[in-house]
Motif scaffolding. Structure first.
Motif, PDB file in Angstrom:
ATOM      1  N   ASN A  53      56.008  32.424  41.635  1.00 52.82           N
ATOM      2  CA  ASN A  53      55.612  33.811  41.425  1.00 52.82           C
ATOM      3  C   ASN A  53      56.474  34.451  40.334  1.00 52.82           C
ATOM      4  O   ASN A  53      57.688  34.414  40.393  1.00 52.82           O
ATOM      5  CB  ASN A  53      55.763  34.584  42.738  1.00 52.82           C
ATOM      6  CG  ASN A  53      55.134  35.949  42.669  1.00 52.82           C
ATOM      7  OD1 ASN A  53      54.737  36.409  41.595  1.00 52.82           O
ATOM      8  ND2 ASN A  53      55.040  36.592  43.814  1.00 52.82           N
TER       9      ASN A  53
ATOM     10  N   GLN B 217      54.127  39.188  38.938  1.00 53.27           N
ATOM     11  CA  GLN B 217      52.869  39.837  38.597  1.00 53.27           C
ATOM     12  C   GLN B 217      51.791  39.300  39.520  1.00 53.27           C
ATOM     13  O   GLN B 217      51.259  38.224  39.315  1.00 53.27           O
ATOM     14  CB  GLN B 217      52.498  39.564  37.131  1.00 53.27           C
ATOM     15  CG  GLN B 217      53.504  40.123  36.155  1.00 53.27           C
ATOM     16  CD  GLN B 217      53.141  39.773  34.724  1.00 53.27           C
ATOM     17  OE1 GLN B 217      52.279  38.968  34.469  1.00 53.27           O
ATOM     18  NE2 GLN B 217      53.805  40.427  33.789  1.00 53.27           N
ATOM     19  N   ASP B 218      51.487  40.068  40.547  1.00 55.63           N
ATOM     20  CA  ASP B 218      50.493  39.666  41.516  1.00 55.63           C
ATOM     21  C   ASP B 218      49.151  40.270  41.157  1.00 55.63           C
ATOM     22  O   ASP B 218      49.069  41.338  40.540  1.00 55.63           O
ATOM     23  CB  ASP B 218      50.879  40.128  42.917  1.00 55.63           C
ATOM     24  CG  ASP B 218      52.100  39.392  43.445  1.00 55.63           C
ATOM     25  OD1 ASP B 218      52.324  38.254  43.019  1.00 55.63           O
ATOM     26  OD2 ASP B 218      52.813  39.976  44.277  1.00 55.63           O
ATOM     27  N   LEU B 219      48.109  39.631  41.545  1.00 54.55           N
ATOM     28  CA  LEU B 219      46.756  40.134  41.350  1.00 54.55           C
ATOM     29  C   LEU B 219      46.167  40.403  42.717  1.00 54.55           C
ATOM     30  O   LEU B 219      46.123  39.514  43.560  1.00 54.55           O
ATOM     31  CB  LEU B 219      45.904  39.097  40.601  1.00 54.55           C
ATOM     32  CG  LEU B 219      44.427  39.435  40.454  1.00 54.55           C
ATOM     33  CD1 LEU B 219      44.266  40.674  39.558  1.00 54.55           C
ATOM     34  CD2 LEU B 219      43.680  38.265  39.876  1.00 54.55           C
ATOM     35  N   THR B 220      45.750  41.631  42.934  1.00 54.63           N
ATOM     36  CA  THR B 220      45.118  42.001  44.189  1.00 54.63           C
ATOM     37  C   THR B 220      43.713  42.469  43.873  1.00 54.63           C
ATOM     38  O   THR B 220      43.521  43.327  43.011  1.00 54.63           O
ATOM     39  CB  THR B 220      45.890  43.139  44.891  1.00 54.63           C
ATOM     40  OG1 THR B 220      47.243  42.723  45.061  1.00 54.63           O
ATOM     41  CG2 THR B 220      45.283  43.476  46.223  1.00 54.63           C
ATOM     42  N   MET B 221      42.751  41.902  44.540  1.00 57.80           N
ATOM     43  CA  MET B 221      41.361  42.284  44.300  1.00 57.80           C
ATOM     44  C   MET B 221      40.910  43.248  45.396  1.00 57.80           C
ATOM     45  O   MET B 221      41.162  43.014  46.577  1.00 57.80           O
ATOM     46  CB  MET B 221      40.468  41.043  44.276  1.00 57.80           C
ATOM     47  CG  MET B 221      40.818  40.133  43.118  1.00 57.80           C
ATOM     48  SD  MET B 221      39.747  38.727  42.979  1.00 57.80           S
ATOM     49  CE  MET B 221      38.248  39.494  42.463  1.00 57.80           C
ATOM     50  N   LEU B 222      40.260  44.327  44.978  1.00 60.63           N
ATOM     51  CA  LEU B 222      39.762  45.342  45.902  1.00 60.63           C
ATOM     52  C   LEU B 222      38.310  45.630  45.583  1.00 60.63           C
ATOM     53  O   LEU B 222      37.873  45.489  44.435  1.00 60.63           O
ATOM     54  CB  LEU B 222      40.557  46.640  45.755  1.00 60.63           C
ATOM     55  CG  LEU B 222      42.072  46.578  45.954  1.00 60.63           C
ATOM     56  CD1 LEU B 222      42.705  47.911  45.564  1.00 60.63           C
ATOM     57  CD2 LEU B 222      42.403  46.246  47.389  1.00 60.63           C
TER      58      LEU B 222
ATOM     59  N   GLN C 248      37.764  50.538  48.257  1.00 59.49           N
ATOM     60  CA  GLN C 248      39.163  50.463  48.648  1.00 59.49           C
ATOM     61  C   GLN C 248      40.096  51.106  47.620  1.00 59.49           C
ATOM     62  O   GLN C 248      41.271  51.317  47.898  1.00 59.49           O
ATOM     63  CB  GLN C 248      39.577  48.994  48.841  1.00 59.49           C
ATOM     64  CG  GLN C 248      38.855  48.319  49.997  1.00 59.49           C
ATOM     65  CD  GLN C 248      39.136  46.832  50.043  1.00 59.49           C
ATOM     66  OE1 GLN C 248      39.106  46.160  49.021  1.00 59.49           O
ATOM     67  NE2 GLN C 248      39.424  46.330  51.241  1.00 59.49           N
TER      68      GLN C 248
END
Length: 167
Positions: free
Chosen positions: A142, A145-150, A154
């Motif tokens: 890691n 830089q994370d990727l979060t999908m909404l 949301q």
């Protein structure tokens, strides 16, 4: 004269049969073991029962290993596979009783069964191969830089105004 030679021949054969072990004569105390991995090109390390490294190499390869570890004791090996980008995997390679050992009942006698074959390790055999499946490549560490999908529902209302349509 002929009876003397026949007697000597019979006694010689009898001595050879009682002073030898069937598995020592017909079988082996060292076996070639093919070492394979998925994917190929992994490095491997083989350690014996005592934890000593007995061989290192790269797959695919073949290594000759002892089947015995002492008097009436079969050898057991740990094979560890490593390849960059994959999780390490470990397999066990254990010896088992050779069928030729039981030939001592007919041919090798008690000396072969209780002394020769157990001391030489010929009473044990090893499998023909050992293989390790390293599975799927491991993702890179890691970087923060994370990727979060909404879904759009949301996303907070104040953030929706900053969204940019891409299609």
């Amino acid at each position: 004269m002929k009876a003397c030679r026949t007697t000597i021949s019979v006694l010689s054969v009898a001595c050879l049969l009682t002073l030898s072990g069937c598995a020592s004569i017909v079988g082996n105390s060292q076996y070639p073991v093919a070492v394979k991995s998925t994917p190929v090109g992994a490095s491997f390390t083989i350690k014996n029962r005592s934890g000593e490294v007995v061989h290192t190499g790269t797959t695919p390869g073949t290594v000759t290993l002892k089947s015995g570890s002492g008097y009436f004791k079969g050898e057991a090996y740990t094979v560890t596979f490593h390849k960059d980008g994959y999780a390490d995997t470990t397999t066990r390679l254990s010896s088992s009783m050779s069928g030729w050992y039981w030939g001592n009942i007919l041919f090798g006698g008690l000396i072969g069964m209780l002394i020769v074959d157990p001391l030489t390790g010929a009473m044990f055999k090893l499998p023909d191969s050992s293989s390790g499946d390293l599975g799927a490549p491991v993702m890179a560490k890691n970087t923060g830089q994370d990727l979060t999908m909404l879904t759009i529902d949301q996303v907070p209302a104040d953030q929706r105004l900053k969204l940019i349509r891409v299609n």
